[in-house]
Design a protein around this motif. Sequence first.
Motif, PDB file in Angstrom:
ATOM      1  N   SER A  52       0.833  -1.209   0.000  1.00 26.57           N
ATOM      2  CA  SER A  52       0.000   0.000   0.000  1.00 26.57           C
ATOM      3  C   SER A  52       0.866   1.257   0.000  1.00 26.57           C
ATOM      4  O   SER A  52       0.562   2.245  -0.683  1.00 26.57           O
ATOM      5  CB  SER A  52      -0.916   0.014   1.230  1.00 26.57           C
ATOM      6  OG  SER A  52      -1.883  -1.002   1.143  1.00 26.57           O
ATOM      7  N   ILE A  56       1.126   4.399  -2.767  1.00 25.19           N
ATOM      8  CA  ILE A  56       1.079   5.830  -2.442  1.00 25.19           C
ATOM      9  C   ILE A  56       2.255   6.551  -3.088  1.00 25.19           C
ATOM     10  O   ILE A  56       2.106   7.609  -3.702  1.00 25.19           O
ATOM     11  CB  ILE A  56       1.056   6.033  -0.910  1.00 25.19           C
ATOM     12  CG1 ILE A  56      -0.288   5.548  -0.335  1.00 25.19           C
ATOM     13  CG2 ILE A  56       1.291   7.497  -0.549  1.00 25.19           C
ATOM     14  CD1 ILE A  56      -0.332   5.485   1.182  1.00 25.19           C
ATOM     15  N   LEU A 123      -6.622  14.199   1.747  1.00 27.32           N
ATOM     16  CA  LEU A 123      -5.172  13.999   1.823  1.00 27.32           C
ATOM     17  C   LEU A 123      -4.528  14.069   0.443  1.00 27.32           C
ATOM     18  O   LEU A 123      -3.833  13.164  -0.003  1.00 27.32           O
ATOM     19  CB  LEU A 123      -4.832  12.675   2.505  1.00 27.32           C
ATOM     20  CG  LEU A 123      -4.549  12.747   4.008  1.00 27.32           C
ATOM     21  CD1 LEU A 123      -4.148  11.384   4.540  1.00 27.32           C
ATOM     22  CD2 LEU A 123      -3.465  13.753   4.341  1.00 27.32           C
ATOM     23  N   ILE A 126      -4.819  11.067  -2.444  1.00 29.56           N
ATOM     24  CA  ILE A 126      -4.209   9.733  -2.436  1.00 29.56           C
ATOM     25  C   ILE A 126      -5.318   8.687  -2.317  1.00 29.56           C
ATOM     26  O   ILE A 126      -6.267   8.848  -1.550  1.00 29.56           O
ATOM     27  CB  ILE A 126      -3.215   9.608  -1.262  1.00 29.56           C
ATOM     28  CG1 ILE A 126      -2.023  10.548  -1.482  1.00 29.56           C
ATOM     29  CG2 ILE A 126      -2.718   8.180  -1.111  1.00 29.56           C
ATOM     30  CD1 ILE A 126      -1.123  10.706  -0.281  1.00 29.56           C
ATOM     31  N   SER A 128      -7.876   6.047  -1.413  1.00 30.65           N
ATOM     32  CA  SER A 128      -8.340   5.872  -0.034  1.00 30.65           C
ATOM     33  C   SER A 128      -7.987   4.514   0.562  1.00 30.65           C
ATOM     34  O   SER A 128      -7.640   4.419   1.741  1.00 30.65           O
ATOM     35  CB  SER A 128      -9.844   6.115   0.043  1.00 30.65           C
ATOM     36  OG  SER A 128     -10.525   5.205  -0.805  1.00 30.65           O
ATOM     37  N   GLU A 130      -5.425   2.395   0.040  1.00 29.40           N
ATOM     38  CA  GLU A 130      -4.016   2.328   0.445  1.00 29.40           C
ATOM     39  C   GLU A 130      -3.766   3.239   1.647  1.00 29.40           C
ATOM     40  O   GLU A 130      -3.056   2.885   2.587  1.00 29.40           O
ATOM     41  CB  GLU A 130      -3.096   2.733  -0.708  1.00 29.40           C
ATOM     42  CG  GLU A 130      -2.869   1.655  -1.743  1.00 29.40           C
ATOM     43  CD  GLU A 130      -4.054   1.462  -2.671  1.00 29.40           C
ATOM     44  OE1 GLU A 130      -4.873   2.402  -2.803  1.00 29.40           O
ATOM     45  OE2 GLU A 130      -4.162   0.369  -3.269  1.00 29.40           O
ATOM     46  N   LEU A 131      -4.350   4.419   1.604  1.00 31.17           N
ATOM     47  CA  LEU A 131      -4.155   5.376   2.693  1.00 31.17           C
ATOM     48  C   LEU A 131      -4.768   4.843   3.992  1.00 31.17           C
ATOM     49  O   LEU A 131      -4.150   4.936   5.061  1.00 31.17           O
ATOM     50  CB  LEU A 131      -4.778   6.719   2.328  1.00 31.17           C
ATOM     51  CG  LEU A 131      -4.488   7.864   3.295  1.00 31.17           C
ATOM     52  CD1 LEU A 131      -3.001   8.142   3.374  1.00 31.17           C
ATOM     53  CD2 LEU A 131      -5.238   9.114   2.879  1.00 31.17           C
ATOM     54  N   THR A 132      -5.957   4.259   3.904  1.00 33.81           N
ATOM     55  CA  THR A 132      -6.619   3.715   5.098  1.00 33.81           C
ATOM     56  C   THR A 132      -5.774   2.610   5.729  1.00 33.81           C
ATOM     57  O   THR A 132      -5.563   2.591   6.954  1.00 33.81           O
ATOM     58  CB  THR A 132      -8.020   3.167   4.734  1.00 33.81           C
ATOM     59  OG1 THR A 132      -8.801   4.242   4.214  1.00 33.81           O
ATOM     60  CG2 THR A 132      -8.712   2.578   5.952  1.00 33.81           C
ATOM     61  N   THR A 134      -2.570   2.160   5.470  1.00 40.50           N
ATOM     62  CA  THR A 134      -1.333   2.732   5.998  1.00 40.50           C
ATOM     63  C   THR A 134      -1.582   3.461   7.310  1.00 40.50           C
ATOM     64  O   THR A 134      -0.844   3.274   8.295  1.00 40.50           O
ATOM     65  CB  THR A 134      -0.715   3.682   4.951  1.00 40.50           C
ATOM     66  OG1 THR A 134      -0.440   2.941   3.762  1.00 40.50           O
ATOM     67  CG2 THR A 134       0.568   4.302   5.453  1.00 40.50           C
TER      68      THR A 134
END
Length: 350
Positions: A52, A56, A123, A126, A128, A130-132, A134
């Motif tokens: 993930s 990003i 954010l 980016i 969502s 992958e960000l979640t 991470t």
Amino acid sequence: GKGQKEGSNSSAMFQLPTISFGAPAADLAIGIQGARDGVLLLTDVPAAPISSMREIFDELKASATGHGPGEDMGARLNKAYTKNLVYKDSHMAGEGGPAVDMKRVLDLSPERLDQIKHAEPMLAGITSDELTQTLTFWESLSSEVTPKLLEAVSAAVGCDVADDAHCNYRMADYYQREVGLAPPRCGEHRDFGTATLIFASDAPGLQVFVDDTWQSIPPVPEGSAVLLFGWCTTIRSNGRIPAALHRVTDATAVGCIVPRRTSAVLFIAPKDVETPLEPVVLEGEARQFISGVKVGQLRGKMARKWRHREGTLNAEDRQLEEEEIRVTKMVTQDDVVSRTLAFRTAPPIS
């Protein structure tokens, strides 16, 4: 002395002392005290979502080069949090050089995330999922791992290191590059803070300087992390827990291309400039560091060194740093400590 250690990228393999994070804090403390080189492998910790994080970085790179769907995400993140750079790619930004680390970095913290979320609710766009994944990982480290680790380090050192301990979250992408390029991936250094946890992809490259030689850390399995200590812990422990000198080098090339290495790094360090770094000198020990040093004094003297290595100094600070190196020969963070904080050799603190 410059404090630089000679050595090629080839090295012996370091056998990491290993301890389970599932052990009681008292047992972790014993393991920390017994890690004579200041580095060990911590097992049974949350697994880092490296794939993930790579996604990003790929999105950040695509947007910076005009290949993404929107405007430059990295620039938007840096605009949303102005105190320090959040996204750094010095070589891409034209701030590289033969001594500047060749990597991409995304630096976050609870404070940075709050401010960025306020300024950039998405954010910077980016993806969502992958960000979640991470952010969930970082939050689990902060809530589940950090308190127990600080309890163990406090017991190992002999003083409370949990008071004023703050977390910073770093994602570092040592992207593919041609073999034989001069810039380091991550130049040799000792960390500033209390403790550092490094989770990484399966590409090797992390090395520690042990017994006068560079030794490679074997690839770390998922659910494990390399635990290092920084100068704050070394000073507080009066040198009993060393800050490990470490670096990242290129993994063995496949054809003419060095494979990609991506890592997630948790830095734990005191933040308040007034927090004391008082050595705990045990009976029968010789004092190694002077008394009366505060976090702000140490970090202030060191910060320009690491920003110089990462290529993130502005023009004025770069000039000041180059002048200081010319006049004082203080090149590294280690030079700052040995010249200003070591007992018997230190001038009065300014």
